[in-house]
Structure formats: C-alpha cells, structure tokens
Motif scaffolding. Structure first.
Motif, PDB file in Angstrom:
ATOM      1  N   ASP A 146       6.808  18.263   6.252  1.00  0.00           N
ATOM      2  CA  ASP A 146       6.813  19.660   5.809  1.00  0.00           C
ATOM      3  C   ASP A 146       6.602  20.637   6.958  1.00  0.00           C
ATOM      4  OD1 ASP A 146       6.914  19.405   2.771  1.00  0.00           O
ATOM      5  OD2 ASP A 146       5.252  18.066   3.268  1.00  0.00           O
ATOM      6  N   LEU A 147       5.799  20.225   7.924  1.00  0.00           N
ATOM      7  CA  LEU A 147       5.522  21.068   9.080  1.00  0.00           C
ATOM      8  C   LEU A 147       5.507  20.216  10.343  1.00  0.00           C
ATOM      9  CD1 LEU A 147       2.594  23.386   7.919  1.00  0.00           C
ATOM     10  CD2 LEU A 147       4.808  24.186   8.737  1.00  0.00           C
ATOM     11  N   ALA A 148       6.001  20.778  11.441  1.00  0.00           N
ATOM     12  CA  ALA A 148       5.885  20.156  12.754  1.00  0.00           C
ATOM     13  C   ALA A 148       5.078  21.083  13.641  1.00  0.00           C
ATOM     14  CB  ALA A 148       7.264  19.922  13.361  1.00  0.00           C
ATOM     15  N   VAL A 149       4.059  20.544  14.292  1.00  0.00           N
ATOM     16  CA  VAL A 149       3.272  21.338  15.228  1.00  0.00           C
ATOM     17  C   VAL A 149       3.439  20.757  16.626  1.00  0.00           C
ATOM     18  CG1 VAL A 149       1.595  22.084  13.501  1.00  0.00           C
ATOM     19  CG2 VAL A 149       1.160  20.007  14.815  1.00  0.00           C
ATOM     20  N   ASN A 150       3.315  21.636  17.619  1.00  0.00           N
ATOM     21  CA  ASN A 150       3.438  21.224  19.006  1.00  0.00           C
ATOM     22  C   ASN A 150       2.418  21.947  19.865  1.00  0.00           C
ATOM     23  OD1 ASN A 150       5.912  19.471  19.956  1.00  0.00           O
ATOM     24  ND2 ASN A 150       6.654  20.702  18.246  1.00  0.00           N
ATOM     25  N   GLY A 171      -0.389  27.189  24.877  1.00  0.00           N
ATOM     26  CA  GLY A 171       0.206  27.723  23.655  1.00  0.00           C
ATOM     27  C   GLY A 171       0.502  26.631  22.654  1.00  0.00           C
ATOM     28  N   GLY A 172       0.797  27.036  21.418  1.00  0.00           N
ATOM     29  CA  GLY A 172       1.136  26.088  20.366  1.00  0.00           C
ATOM     30  C   GLY A 172       2.136  26.689  19.408  1.00  0.00           C
ATOM     31  N   SER A 173       2.687  25.850  18.546  1.00  0.00           N
ATOM     32  CA  SER A 173       3.653  26.332  17.553  1.00  0.00           C
ATOM     33  C   SER A 173       3.555  25.523  16.282  1.00  0.00           C
ATOM     34  CB  SER A 173       5.084  26.256  18.100  1.00  0.00           C
ATOM     35  OG  SER A 173       5.485  24.901  18.260  1.00  0.00           O
ATOM     36  N   ALA A 174       4.003  26.130  15.186  1.00  0.00           N
ATOM     37  CA  ALA A 174       4.150  25.450  13.903  1.00  0.00           C
ATOM     38  C   ALA A 174       5.503  25.836  13.335  1.00  0.00           C
ATOM     39  CB  ALA A 174       3.037  25.843  12.936  1.00  0.00           C
ATOM     40  N   SER A 175       6.255  24.845  12.857  1.00  0.00           N
ATOM     41  CA  SER A 175       7.604  25.078  12.342  1.00  0.00           C
ATOM     42  C   SER A 175       7.745  24.445  10.974  1.00  0.00           C
ATOM     43  CB  SER A 175       8.646  24.478  13.296  1.00  0.00           C
ATOM     44  OG  SER A 175       8.542  25.024  14.589  1.00  0.00           O
ATOM     45  N   GLY A 176       8.476  25.137  10.087  1.00  0.00           N
ATOM     46  CA  GLY A 176       8.688  24.603   8.746  1.00  0.00           C
ATOM     47  C   GLY A 176       9.466  25.576   7.895  1.00  0.00           C
ATOM     48  N   SER A 177       9.222  25.526   6.597  1.00  0.00           N
ATOM     49  CA  SER A 177       9.934  26.412   5.678  1.00  0.00           C
ATOM     50  C   SER A 177       9.478  27.849   5.882  1.00  0.00           C
ATOM     51  CB  SER A 177       9.682  25.998   4.234  1.00  0.00           C
ATOM     52  OG  SER A 177       8.329  26.265   3.869  1.00  0.00           O
ATOM     53  N   ALA A 178      10.345  28.797   5.554  1.00  0.00           N
ATOM     54  CA  ALA A 178      10.018  30.216   5.699  1.00  0.00           C
ATOM     55  C   ALA A 178       8.795  30.573   4.860  1.00  0.00           C
ATOM     56  CB  ALA A 178      11.217  31.070   5.299  1.00  0.00           C
ATOM     57  N   ARG A 179       8.689  30.009   3.667  1.00  0.00           N
ATOM     58  CA  ARG A 179       7.565  30.327   2.781  1.00  0.00           C
ATOM     59  C   ARG A 179       6.251  29.853   3.379  1.00  0.00           C
ATOM     60  NH1 ARG A 179       4.492  27.412  -0.109  1.00  0.00           N
ATOM     61  NH2 ARG A 179       5.797  25.558   0.165  1.00  0.00           N
ATOM     62  N   MET A 180       6.230  28.630   3.888  1.00  0.00           N
ATOM     63  CA  MET A 180       5.002  28.073   4.437  1.00  0.00           C
ATOM     64  C   MET A 180       4.595  28.785   5.726  1.00  0.00           C
ATOM     65  SD  MET A 180       4.206  24.000   4.670  1.00  0.00           S
ATOM     66  CE  MET A 180       4.601  23.765   2.937  1.00  0.00           C
ATOM     67  N   ILE A 181       5.571  29.075   6.578  1.00  0.00           N
ATOM     68  CA  ILE A 181       5.274  29.749   7.844  1.00  0.00           C
ATOM     69  C   ILE A 181       4.789  31.176   7.590  1.00  0.00           C
ATOM     70  CG2 ILE A 181       6.271  30.620   9.991  1.00  0.00           C
ATOM     71  CD1 ILE A 181       5.736  27.598   9.932  1.00  0.00           C
ATOM     72  N   GLU A 182       5.314  31.834   6.576  1.00  0.00           N
ATOM     73  CA  GLU A 182       4.849  33.187   6.246  1.00  0.00           C
ATOM     74  C   GLU A 182       3.358  33.170   5.895  1.00  0.00           C
ATOM     75  OE1 GLU A 182       5.910  36.920   3.217  1.00  0.00           O
ATOM     76  OE2 GLU A 182       6.936  34.994   3.012  1.00  0.00           O
ATOM     77  N   GLU A 183       2.929  32.169   5.145  1.00  0.00           N
ATOM     78  CA  GLU A 183       1.520  32.058   4.773  1.00  0.00           C
ATOM     79  C   GLU A 183       0.653  31.761   5.999  1.00  0.00           C
ATOM     80  OE1 GLU A 183      -1.283  29.569   1.578  1.00  0.00           O
ATOM     81  OE2 GLU A 183       0.900  29.334   1.569  1.00  0.00           O
ATOM     82  N   ILE A 184       1.132  30.882   6.862  1.00  0.00           N
ATOM     83  CA  ILE A 184       0.389  30.548   8.079  1.00  0.00           C
ATOM     84  C   ILE A 184       0.307  31.750   9.011  1.00  0.00           C
ATOM     85  CG2 ILE A 184       0.429  29.108  10.161  1.00  0.00           C
ATOM     86  CD1 ILE A 184       1.864  26.976   8.363  1.00  0.00           C
ATOM     87  N   ASP A 185       1.419  32.455   9.148  1.00  0.00           N
ATOM     88  CA  ASP A 185       1.468  33.598  10.059  1.00  0.00           C
ATOM     89  C   ASP A 185       0.535  34.714   9.609  1.00  0.00           C
ATOM     90  OD1 ASP A 185       2.472  34.997  12.326  1.00  0.00           O
ATOM     91  OD2 ASP A 185       3.751  36.172  11.004  1.00  0.00           O
TER      92      ASP A 185
END
Length: 377
Positions: free
Chosen positions: A183-187, A201-215
């Motif tokens: 569901d999510l990839a982090v780096n 630095g770091g990143s999280a990638s996934g669905s637009a809905r999930m990333i919106e909540e994380i952001d």
C-alpha cells in the motif's frame, strides 16, 4: 510510459529562466493571491514538490510526499494511519530506530505493537483480524533477508490491513513495492537515492488518498524537507540507475571473494546461489543490491580491522558512490538490547559493507590488507 524508466526524467523547467536544473526556491513564503498553491515552505515548496513528482514516477505511485528524514517519513506514516487499539506487526530485523520507535513510542499511545522474529513466515503467522498495519523492509538491514511482499500483501488485503514496505536498501530500481501490491513504499533518500551522503531526507509513496492524509500530518508535525536537500536529491536521481546497477554488480563480485577469504566465517548477500533467500530474490528483485554483510572470525579485532581500512570508510550510513563499512552492533543497531540483537542475528563481529562505484578490486584488496593487520596471530 514504460515502467522500466530510464533516468533522468525531464525536469519541470523553470519557465522564466529556462534553467537546465530545477532551481532551489529558497523562500519561506509566496506572494498572495498569486501564490495560493504555495503559501509557506513548511507546507509546500516548488523544489520539494518537483522531487516528490520525480519520486512518484520512480515508484510508479499516484502520489508521493517528502520529509526531512527517512525516520520523519516512517514516524509520520505510522501516526497518520494507525489509531489506539490497532495492532502494528513488524519483524525485529528492521532498521534499529524504526523498531525502537514502534516498540517504545507507539506502544505508549495505545498501539498494540507485535514484533516478530525475522522472516516472511513469522510475519504472516502474526497477522490476524486485529492487525491494522504491517511494516517490513523488502531487504532487511543489516542481514539482507528478502521478504515476500506479494504473499504478505495477499494476507493484508484479505483483512483490510495496510502494508508498508521500506525499499531503502534495494531501491525502486531493484524493486517497486507498490507493483507487488504494497500500500505504501517508504525510502530513506539519504542513502542510494541521493547517492553522495550529502543530504538527509525521506519519502512515502502510495495512493493519492493515503498520501493526502499523511501529508496533512506532515504539515502539522513539521517534518518537512528543505529545498536545498531536495535539489541535491534531484541531482542524485539523475545517476541513480547507473549507480545502483554498477554498485550491485560490484557487490556480487565482492561477496564471492569474501566467501573465499580466511577469517570470514559467513557472508550475507541474496545474490549468492546458496543464500537462503536467493530463489525469492531471483523472483522478486531486478538486482541483488549494493550491500554485503559478513562476519569476522574470533581472531580478528573488529575495531582494529575497521581502523586498518584505507580505501573503505567506516561510517554509520550507506548508499554513497564510495564504499562504506559499519559495525551494526556499535552503529545502526546500538540502541537495541542484547536480546533483540540476538533475535536479529547481529553479533559484535558482523560488518555491513555498502559497495560504491569504485573498481571492486580495490575494495577486495583493502579488506584483505585490513584482515592481515587485525588478525591475532
């Protein structure tokens, strides 16, 4: 567009100066109302947004958000997507700080943290109807166990749990976790993505809905990347594929040489044919990675071995163009208890080698020389 992308991806060039490199926007705020999309740089910055766009393409994700560190990404993801009473499952052989954050911090706030012994089967056995989130590393740090992401994802999807995969060691060049139904990839961008040990630095990638909540939580917590670091990561990404593939080829050669060396009792590398994870790695990974771990025998003085190295630099990181070495017991996993390190398989004589792009023969000869100087006769 082909999923096997050839980097660099073309930048969104500055429309005024038409610069070859995407510029650094060193500003705290933006003029309103023209700057309604960009209001305050803690929330959004054009250079950081460009990095997120590039990482989204690299991960084949709907959306990506970037953070001030890899742990900033992981902690914000945890706090965004899990609630008191939920169960978080993760194996003990994740990065030491990830493990202690989950065990010591998340558990204080009512999260049921279930840690497992290493391995795909142990993780799957721990997943039940109470599980809300599962966190694994695609290739674990530092013993390089390969996790069967498709199998774990099949279980988590059946029960509606979230699967988060840390792809730092293998990178999205070696495996795209989202394409394996994570569901999510982090780096941790500080490592191979940046490639020069110059920025955090770091990143999280996934669905637009999930990333919106994380952001949304990122903006409040303040774990925001600065534009200078984003610029450095954008430069690193331009050579990412070349660096990773070169370093991985060198790591495979070095691993084979290490297996034949005196005073080395064990070598961990998924590209070795008799490694217990080799078949799974062959099926899931596009390369075997640039990290090799090995164990020194009892006649080698660990600290003297490290100080005797000349071409290899002892350092508490990995992923750069130069070969680095670390001792997990005293570095990346120093905050774990002896019992937890034993569960993982970390011993005082375990070494983690992050292979760079130099001629591998120099690395091999440096290890041989250091062994000669540090072995008790």
């Amino acid at each position: 567009m082909s999923k096997d992308l050839q980097f660099p991806i073309r930048d969104n060039f500055d429309k005024n100066a038409h610069s070859v490199n995407f510029p650094i926007y060193a500003t705290t705020a933006y003029r309103s109302p023209e700057g309604d999309h960009f209001r305050y740089s803690r929330e959004m910055n054009p250079t950081v947004e460009e990095l997120a766009r590039q990482m989204g393409i690299l991960e084949n994700a709907e959306n990506t958000v970037c953070f001030s560190s890899g742990m900033g990404a992981i902690s914000t993801v945890f706090l965004s997507l899990i609630r008191p009473g939920d169960r978080l499952v993760l194996p003990v052989d994740v990065f030491g700080r990830t493990y202690t954050f989950a065990r010591d911090f998340m558990s204080k706030y009512g999260i049921d943290v279930k840690t497992t012994d290493p391995g795909t089967e142990k993780v799957i056995d721990a997943i039940d109807g109470k599980t809300r989130m599962v966190f694994v590393e695609s290739v674990s740090n530092p013993l390089l166990r390969v996790y069967d992401i498709p199998r774990i994802a099949e279980i988590t999807r059946q029960i509606g749990a979230i699967l988060i995969v840390d792809d730092t060691i293998i990178t999205p060049i070696g495996q795209r976790a989202l394409e394996l139904n994570a569901d999510l990839a982090v780096n941790s961008l500080s490592k191979f993505i940046g490639g020069h040990n110059a920025a955090i630095g770091g990143s999280a990638s996934g669905s637009a809905r999930m990333i919106e909540e994380i952001d949304a939580l990122r903006r409040s917590l303040g774990a925001s990347m600065d534009p200078f670091s984003a610029f450095l990561f954008l430069q690193g990404m331009k050579t990412l594929k070349i660096r990773v593939e070169t370093s991985s080829q060198h790591a495979a050669k070095i691993a084979e040489e290490l297996m034949a060396m005196d005073h080395i009792t064990r070598v961990y590398y998924p590209g070795i044919s008799d490694n217990e994870h080799h078949d799974l790695a062959k099926r899931l990974l596009k390369n075997y990675g640039a990290v090799v771990s090995f164990v020194l025998d009892e006649n080698v003085e660990v600290q003297k071995f490290m100080s005797s190295l000349e071409a290899i630099t002892p350092a508490n990181t990995m992923g750069g163009v130069s070969t680095l070495i670390s001792n997990p017991q005293t570095m990346s996993h120093r905050n774990l208890s002896d019992a937890d390190r034993k569960r993982i398989g970390i011993t005082p004589s375990l070494m983690r080698l992050s292979v760079g792009i130099e001629d591998p023969s120099f690395v091999i000869e440096d290890i041989r020389d250091a062994l000669r100087k540090s072995t008790i006769q």
